[in-house]
Design a protein around this motif. Structure first.
Motif, PDB file in Angstrom:
ATOM      1  N   UNK A 118       0.845  -1.191   0.000  1.00 16.45           N
ATOM      2  CA  UNK A 118       0.000   0.000   0.000  1.00 16.45           C
ATOM      3  C   UNK A 118       0.888   1.251   0.000  1.00 16.45           C
ATOM      4  N   UNK A 119       0.673   2.116  -1.004  1.00 14.95           N
ATOM      5  CA  UNK A 119       1.431   3.375  -1.033  1.00 14.95           C
ATOM      6  C   UNK A 119       0.639   4.490  -0.382  1.00 14.95           C
ATOM      7  N   UNK A 120      -0.666   4.396  -0.494  1.00 13.74           N
ATOM      8  CA  UNK A 120      -1.535   5.415   0.105  1.00 13.74           C
ATOM      9  C   UNK A 120      -2.772   4.728   0.647  1.00 13.74           C
ATOM     10  N   UNK A 121      -2.995   4.906   1.965  1.00 14.95           N
ATOM     11  CA  UNK A 121      -4.189   4.328   2.565  1.00 14.95           C
ATOM     12  C   UNK A 121      -5.411   5.173   2.194  1.00 14.95           C
ATOM     13  N   UNK A 122      -6.560   4.514   2.112  1.00 17.89           N
ATOM     14  CA  UNK A 122      -7.806   5.242   1.874  1.00 17.89           C
ATOM     15  C   UNK A 122      -8.176   6.058   3.103  1.00 17.89           C
ATOM     16  N   UNK A 123      -8.275   5.365   4.262  1.00 25.48           N
ATOM     17  CA  UNK A 123      -8.690   6.065   5.478  1.00 25.48           C
ATOM     18  C   UNK A 123      -7.876   5.558   6.666  1.00 25.48           C
ATOM     19  N   UNK A 124      -7.420   6.502   7.488  1.00 23.85           N
ATOM     20  CA  UNK A 124      -6.705   6.134   8.715  1.00 23.85           C
ATOM     21  C   UNK A 124      -7.548   6.546   9.907  1.00 23.85           C
ATOM     22  N   UNK A 125      -7.949   5.546  10.689  1.00 20.87           N
ATOM     23  CA  UNK A 125      -8.626   5.822  11.957  1.00 20.87           C
ATOM     24  C   UNK A 125      -7.543   5.688  13.014  1.00 20.87           C
ATOM     25  N   UNK A 126      -7.071   6.814  13.541  1.00 26.13           N
ATOM     26  CA  UNK A 126      -5.850   6.839  14.353  1.00 26.13           C
ATOM     27  C   UNK A 126      -5.903   5.918  15.561  1.00 26.13           C
ATOM     28  N   UNK A 127      -4.753   5.317  15.859  1.00 22.05           N
ATOM     29  CA  UNK A 127      -4.614   4.541  17.084  1.00 22.05           C
ATOM     30  C   UNK A 127      -4.279   5.461  18.245  1.00 22.05           C
ATOM     31  N   UNK A 128      -4.016   4.879  19.386  1.00 22.31           N
ATOM     32  CA  UNK A 128      -3.642   5.662  20.561  1.00 22.31           C
ATOM     33  C   UNK A 128      -4.856   6.073  21.366  1.00 22.31           C
ATOM     34  N   UNK A 129      -5.701   6.893  20.762  1.00 25.04           N
ATOM     35  CA  UNK A 129      -6.993   7.232  21.363  1.00 25.04           C
ATOM     36  C   UNK A 129      -8.111   6.589  20.542  1.00 25.04           C
ATOM     37  N   UNK A 130      -7.826   5.394  19.995  1.00 18.64           N
ATOM     38  CA  UNK A 130      -8.856   4.750  19.181  1.00 18.64           C
ATOM     39  C   UNK A 130     -10.097   4.405  20.000  1.00 18.64           C
TER      40      UNK A 130
END
Lengths: 432, 291
Positions: free
Chosen positions: A199-211
């Protein structure tokens, strides 16, 4: 022998020093009243916000010269701040004023360490308290009593990269509005290497850490909640929550259009670096993105399922319970000053956090700021659909349990229904 | 004689005082506190015998943490020790002025603070922008998400820790190598021993004290691993990089479960003491010290 005498002398010298400093401290107390208050505060997002707090506090100290001096102590991220506050409370020497992550209130109450602000708030009348946005007020109140004043507050929002929208043949002015559109867009926006499939570019990132916080937003969008408002009943394995987690698993694991795991700090640079087209993150990073991104991007509501929805986040100002009355009074003066319309507007404009009071948006500074940068209004407008954040005793444990299940699900190690059943059982046991 | 003893004790007193305040008292206090239930739900400590210990062993997460830590120990210890020995022998060769340059550059990772190194490696391991994947790409290795992938996160921590620690071990080996008298090698050369035989029958046995020391230090440090986990992963994703000290930290300072934190600390100290006792019993006796 001489050496023993020498050591003994050193010993008495040191103890002597200690006792004189004791006397000094008492002398200080005898002086005409200058109350020096300690204020522990976190900075939850990137940026020179510590400087802003310092400048605001300087102004307050000048206005109260000779009577009150507030010493702001930057205490790191949200978690370290809570640790420092708790340690100080346990040691019997709490900071007079502190700002901790909103979900920690029940834990602090269990330790009997937060002062009720009811009397102070009542004295200022309805137009003070009712001016705060309703969802911000929710996490400040337990059992009908006010314990905190909203200050550094945010909601998660969706950021989108307009340029890669164009490249994927999508309308750059139309971000996804529903979960289905999100899935569709994310699939179209994911770019893979033709040969290796990387994958060179993700469609959507739902951030971790405060997921855990972002997950709560998805559950709200599906019309449910995770912990009852009184903080006593867990509701993690509802049909709606399972659906929400299954949607995550679909994006992150089955379709592989989003990274299964990430950290809170790594995803904003990922967005800036063009590694992801859509990003779920706090509105608090908006200023950072505006400064760093070399492309045109937009901010919008998180897409809806049954409804738009979010859980508010951030920190409230609080006063320690076990300090003398006069210090409490002085601490309140500071909080009242910090939360006046002008200062909440100034703080919001400087930080990117939502201004906590509704009338702050009529303030001239704020008006100018948002007319130039209308994207700062998105989080405020989303508040119409936002709720208080889940809170309960032992919240740090709750987070760890939930995050573990979210991470395991996203890696495909466990199915959502089972993961949330475990979360439900374990969390109910620690919050009751 | 008496006064002499008195003087030496008085010298020890100060050290003993600080050891007592900052080491012995806390150790015994935490052993004592481990018998109490003392957390957010029960703010006043309540005596509960060994129920904390039972709870530790019942938690599946504890076993995962233990497993992670053992994987970390069993990989970092042999790899960093072998690497350190190999490089120590290498830089001990005669090679002129360039030698000190090599020594410094190999020792360099040890000199920078762990926290700074960890921050650096967060970027080195970054899947898209980091140089680690960039170089692996030349070798045809597909892109790895390193710190964000449950399968690789612990491996990433291990790689970073080996890089950070081997220089210190190398230095000790180097000191050991330089204290081996040259006439042993000369005698061996006269008897017609080759390089391998010299290494096997002179270098290795003569290095035994240094090796034992490095081994003990490596065991201790591999169970004390914390900074890099704290900075790079916070134990995530999904607790796959959660290790013992981080687990203790979570209980004591995140969950504010002091009873549980004390219990874990006590178990940790007992386990470590046992491991070191075992090492000295099994290997220590075979080590030959030249007087």
């Amino acid at each position: 022998m001489r050496k023993i005498i020498f050591l003994v002398t050193v010993f008495f010298f040191i103890t002597g020093l200690l006792s004189t400093s004791e006397i000094w401290a008492q002398k200080e107390k005898g002086k005409p009243k200058l109350l020096r208050l300690t204020f522990y505060y976190p900075v939850g997002v990137a940026g020179p916000l510590a400087r802003v707090i310092g400048e605001m506090t300087d102004k307050f100290n000048k206005e109260h010269e000779g009577r009150i001096e507030v010493v702001p102590v930057y205490s790191g991220d949200y978690d370290p701040t809570m640790q420092k506050v708790q340690t100080a409370i346990m040691a019997g020497n709490p900071p007079d004023i502190f700002m901790v992550e909103i979900s920690e209130l029940p834990t602090l109450l269990a330790m009997d360490s937060v002062l009720s602000l009811d009397d102070y708030v009542k004295k200022l009348g309805k137009e003070y308290w009712d001016d705060f946005f309703p969802p911000f007020r929710e996490n400040a109140v337990i059992g009908g009593k006010v314990y905190g004043i909203p200050f550094q507050r945010s909601t998660p929002v969706l950021y989108w990269n307009k340029e890669v929208f164009k490249a994927a043949g999508l309308d750059p002015e139309k971000p996804p509005k529903t979960w289905n559109e999100l899935k569709d867009y994310a699939t179209k926006l994911t770019v893979r290497d033709a040969k290796s499939g990387d994958v060179k570019q993700w469609g959507v990132t739902i951030s971790g850490g405060w997921n855990d916080w972002l997950f709560e937003a998805f559950v709200r969008q599906n019309g449910s909640f995770l912990i009852s408002a009184d903080g006593l009943t867990a509701n993690f394995d509802s049909k709606e929550s399972i659906e929400a987690l299954d949607f995550w698993v679909e994006l992150k694991h089955r379709l592989k259009v989003g990274p299964p795991h990430s950290t809170w700090g790594s995803t904003p640079p990922d967005f800036v670096g063009g590694r992801t087209a859509l990003l779920y993150h706090s509105t608090g990073i908006l200023t950072f993105l505006k400064r760093s991104a070399k492309f045109d991007f937009g901010v919008t509501f998180m897409p809806q399922k049954k409804t738009f929805g979010a859980a508010v986040g951030g920190a409230n100002l609080m006063i320690a319970k076990k300090i003398p009355k006069e210090r409490q009074e002085a601490a309140w003066k500071y909080i009242e000053w910090m939360s006046n319309v002008k200062n909440t507007a100034e703080w919001s404009a400087a930080s990117g956090y939502v201004a906590v009071r509704q009338s702050a948006y009529d303030d001239p500074v704020m008006k100018e700021h948002v007319s130039k940068n209308p994207e700062y209004l998105v989080a405020r407008d989303q508040l119409k659909f936002a709720h208080g954040k889940m809170m309960a005793k032992n919240f740090q444990k709750v987070r760890e349990i939930l995050k573990r299940q979210l991470d395991d699900s996203a890696a495909g190690k466990i199915v959502p229904a089972e993961a949330l059943k475990i979360a439900q059982k374990e969390i109910q046991a620690v919050i009751k | 004689m008496r006064t002499q003893r008195l003087t030496s004790y008085s010298y020890l007193l100060l050290g003993l005082f600080f050891m007592g305040v900052f080491t012995f008292i806390p150790v015994f206090l935490s052993a004592y506190l481990s018998l109490f239930r003392w957390n957010v739900s029960s703010p006043e400590p309540a005596f509960t015998w060994f129920s904390n210990y039972l709870e530790v062993f019942k938690a599946p997460l504890f076993w995962l943490v233990l497993r992670n830590n053992f994987i970390y120990a069993f990989t970092t210890i042999p790899v960093s020790m072998c690497l350190a020995l190999f490089l120590a022998i290498l830089v001990n060769q005669k090679m002129g002025t360039i030698k000190s340059f090599y020594r410094v550059s190999l020792f360099y990772p040890t000199m920078i603070p762990m926290v700074a190194a960890a921050m650096l490696w967060v970027w080195i391991f970054n899947p898209g922008l980091g140089i680690f994947n960039y170089y692996l790409g030349f070798l045809g290795v597909p892109r790895i998400e390193w710190l964000y992938d449950m399968r690789y996160a612990l491996i990433a921590i291990i790689i970073m820790s080996i890089w950070k620690n081997f220089g210190y071990y190398m230095l000790i080996f180097l000191a050991g190598l330089q204290s081996i008298p040259n006439h042993y090698y000369e005698a061996a050369a006269i008897e017609g021993a080759g390089g391998w035989k010299k290494f096997r029958y002179i270098t290795l046995p003569m290095l035994a004290p240094a090796t034992l020391f490095v081994f003990v230090v490596a065991i201790i440090s591999s169970f004390q691993v914390f900074d890099q986990v704290f900075i790079m992963t916070q134990g995530g994703p999904g607790d796959r990089t959660n290790v013992l000290v981080f687990y203790i930290y979570q209980h004591a300072f995140r969950f504010w479960d002091l009873g549980m934190g004390s219990t874990l600390t006590t178990l940790f100290i007992l386990g470590l003491l046992f491991a070191i006792w075992l090492v000295f019993r099994v290997i220590g006796r075979k080590v030959y010290y030249e007087v």
